[in-house]
Design an enzyme around this catalytic site. Structure first.
Site, PDB file in Angstrom:
ATOM      1  N   SER A   1      12.785   4.202  -0.140  1.00 33.16           N
ATOM      2  CA  SER A   1      13.812   3.657  -0.349  1.00 33.16           C
ATOM      3  C   SER A   1      13.980   3.307  -1.747  1.00 33.16           C
ATOM      4  O   SER A   1      15.271   3.309  -2.409  1.00 33.16           O
ATOM      5  CB  SER A   1      14.189   2.619   0.602  1.00 33.16           C
ATOM      6  OG  SER A   1      13.164   1.357   0.612  1.00 33.16           O
ATOM      7  N   ASN A   2      12.970   3.141  -2.410  1.00 36.33           N
ATOM      8  CA  ASN A   2      12.675   2.770  -3.748  1.00 36.33           C
ATOM      9  C   ASN A   2      13.136   4.112  -4.526  1.00 36.33           C
ATOM     10  O   ASN A   2      13.909   3.863  -5.728  1.00 36.33           O
ATOM     11  CB  ASN A   2      11.515   2.268  -4.396  1.00 36.33           C
ATOM     12  CG  ASN A   2      11.443   0.715  -4.185  1.00 36.33           C
ATOM     13  OD1 ASN A   2      12.442  -0.293  -4.335  1.00 36.33           O
ATOM     14  ND2 ASN A   2      10.421   0.473  -3.646  1.00 36.33           N
TER      15      ASN A   2
ATOM     16  N   MET B   1       0.929   5.451  -2.335  1.00 36.00           N
ATOM     17  CA  MET B   1      -0.012   4.593  -1.623  1.00 36.00           C
ATOM     18  C   MET B   1      -1.401   5.051  -1.846  1.00 36.00           C
ATOM     19  O   MET B   1      -2.349   4.773  -1.120  1.00 36.00           O
ATOM     20  CB  MET B   1       0.244   4.545  -0.120  1.00 36.00           C
ATOM     21  CG  MET B   1       1.500   4.120   0.181  1.00 36.00           C
ATOM     22  SD  MET B   1       1.932   2.320  -0.401  1.00 36.00           S
ATOM     23  CE  MET B   1       0.873   1.544   0.505  1.00 36.00           C
TER      24      MET B   1
ATOM     25  N   HIS C   1       5.308  -3.731  -6.467  1.00 37.92           N
ATOM     26  CA  HIS C   1       4.486  -4.647  -5.216  1.00 37.92           C
ATOM     27  C   HIS C   1       5.117  -5.515  -4.694  1.00 37.92           C
ATOM     28  O   HIS C   1       5.650  -6.339  -5.426  1.00 37.92           O
ATOM     29  CB  HIS C   1       2.897  -4.665  -5.842  1.00 37.92           C
ATOM     30  CG  HIS C   1       2.171  -5.385  -4.743  1.00 37.92           C
ATOM     31  ND1 HIS C   1       1.712  -4.698  -3.729  1.00 37.92           N
ATOM     32  CD2 HIS C   1       1.634  -6.653  -4.592  1.00 37.92           C
ATOM     33  CE1 HIS C   1       0.913  -5.314  -2.813  1.00 37.92           C
ATOM     34  NE2 HIS C   1       0.998  -6.636  -3.382  1.00 37.92           N
TER      35      HIS C   1
ATOM     36  N   ASP D   1      -2.835  -3.725  -7.743  1.00 41.48           N
ATOM     37  CA  ASP D   1      -1.749  -4.264  -7.845  1.00 41.48           C
ATOM     38  C   ASP D   1      -1.939  -5.773  -8.691  1.00 41.48           C
ATOM     39  O   ASP D   1      -1.755  -6.913  -8.424  1.00 41.48           O
ATOM     40  CB  ASP D   1      -1.313  -5.117  -6.598  1.00 41.48           C
ATOM     41  CG  ASP D   1      -0.859  -3.897  -5.538  1.00 41.48           C
ATOM     42  OD1 ASP D   1      -0.200  -3.122  -5.970  1.00 41.48           O
ATOM     43  OD2 ASP D   1      -1.186  -4.129  -4.429  1.00 41.48           O
TER      44      ASP D   1
ATOM     45  N   GLU E   1      13.312  -5.399  -4.206  1.00 43.55           N
ATOM     46  CA  GLU E   1      12.526  -4.303  -4.776  1.00 43.55           C
ATOM     47  C   GLU E   1      13.675  -3.232  -5.425  1.00 43.55           C
ATOM     48  O   GLU E   1      13.607  -2.873  -6.523  1.00 43.55           O
ATOM     49  CB  GLU E   1      11.849  -3.508  -3.883  1.00 43.55           C
ATOM     50  CG  GLU E   1      10.483  -4.281  -3.321  1.00 43.55           C
ATOM     51  CD  GLU E   1       9.731  -3.452  -2.370  1.00 43.55           C
ATOM     52  OE1 GLU E   1       8.537  -3.569  -2.374  1.00 43.55           O
ATOM     53  OE2 GLU E   1      10.212  -2.627  -1.661  1.00 43.55           O
TER      54      GLU E   1
END
Length: 184
Positions: free
Chosen positions: A1-2, A83, A101, A142, A171
């Site tokens: 979705s980002n 990922m 993140h 991260d 985000e």
């Protein structure tokens, strides 16, 4: 979705002068590949499994990905749903790698950050969570220098799904703003 949020920001003019050169994915069924195709963006499918089955390393995988990316003009690598931890074989070739993140700096690294924050809230350990956009200069998880961050409230009645939805909403906006900022 980002990825979709970034595409939408480009198409609406919110990210002016920005073009996605290519979308790379290591999962063939990832919806991000379909999103890219729908918007006329080239794609690269670069699966990890053949490397793992052949006894090859992360560095081998990353070097081959770098070779595939040489065909594209890249000013910024934007990780959106990626990922895998890049090795220095990749990061030494692309120093401008931006990651997002779903936690505040120094909290809840790794893949279950939202669930970890929700559980910590339930124990009374934290009052809120957040989102950070950070550089990925090395193999740390991260932990790179923060470009932008935002607090996300957690409410006592929240389900994990409600918190996840709220984090993703933050985000989408934060990543677009961070991309605009670093490209200026």
């Amino acid at each position: 979705s980002n990825l979709q949020a970034i595409i939408d920001a480009i198409e609406s003019g919110r990210l002016q002068g920005v073009r996605i050169a290519v979308v790379v994915c290591n999962h063939k069924s990832a919806y991000g590949l379909e999103r890219a195709v729908k918007h006329g963006i080239p794609t690269i499918y670069h699966p990890w499994q053949p490397y793992a089955h052949a006894g090859l390393t992360r560095e081998d995988y990353d070097r081959d990905l770098v070779a595939k990316l040489q065909a594209y003009p890249l000013d910024l690598i934007v990780l959106a749903g990626w990922m895998r931890i890049f090795s220095m074989a990749f990061l030494s070739q692309y120093r401008a790698v931006l990651n997002i993140h779903p936690a505040l700096p120094g909290t809840f690294p790794g893949t279950h950050a939202i669930q970890d924050a929700w559980e910590a809230f339930g124990r009374g350990d934290i009052q809120h969570t957040g989102v950070m956009v950070h550089w990925a200069p090395d193999e740390a998880v991260d932990a790179g220098p923060v470009v932008r961050s935002a607090i996300v409230p957690i409410y006592p009645a929240d389900t994990l799904e409600e918190l996840t939805e709220r984090v993703h909403g933050v985000e989408h906006d934060l990543y677009v703003r961070a991309i605009a900022e670093v490209l200026e």
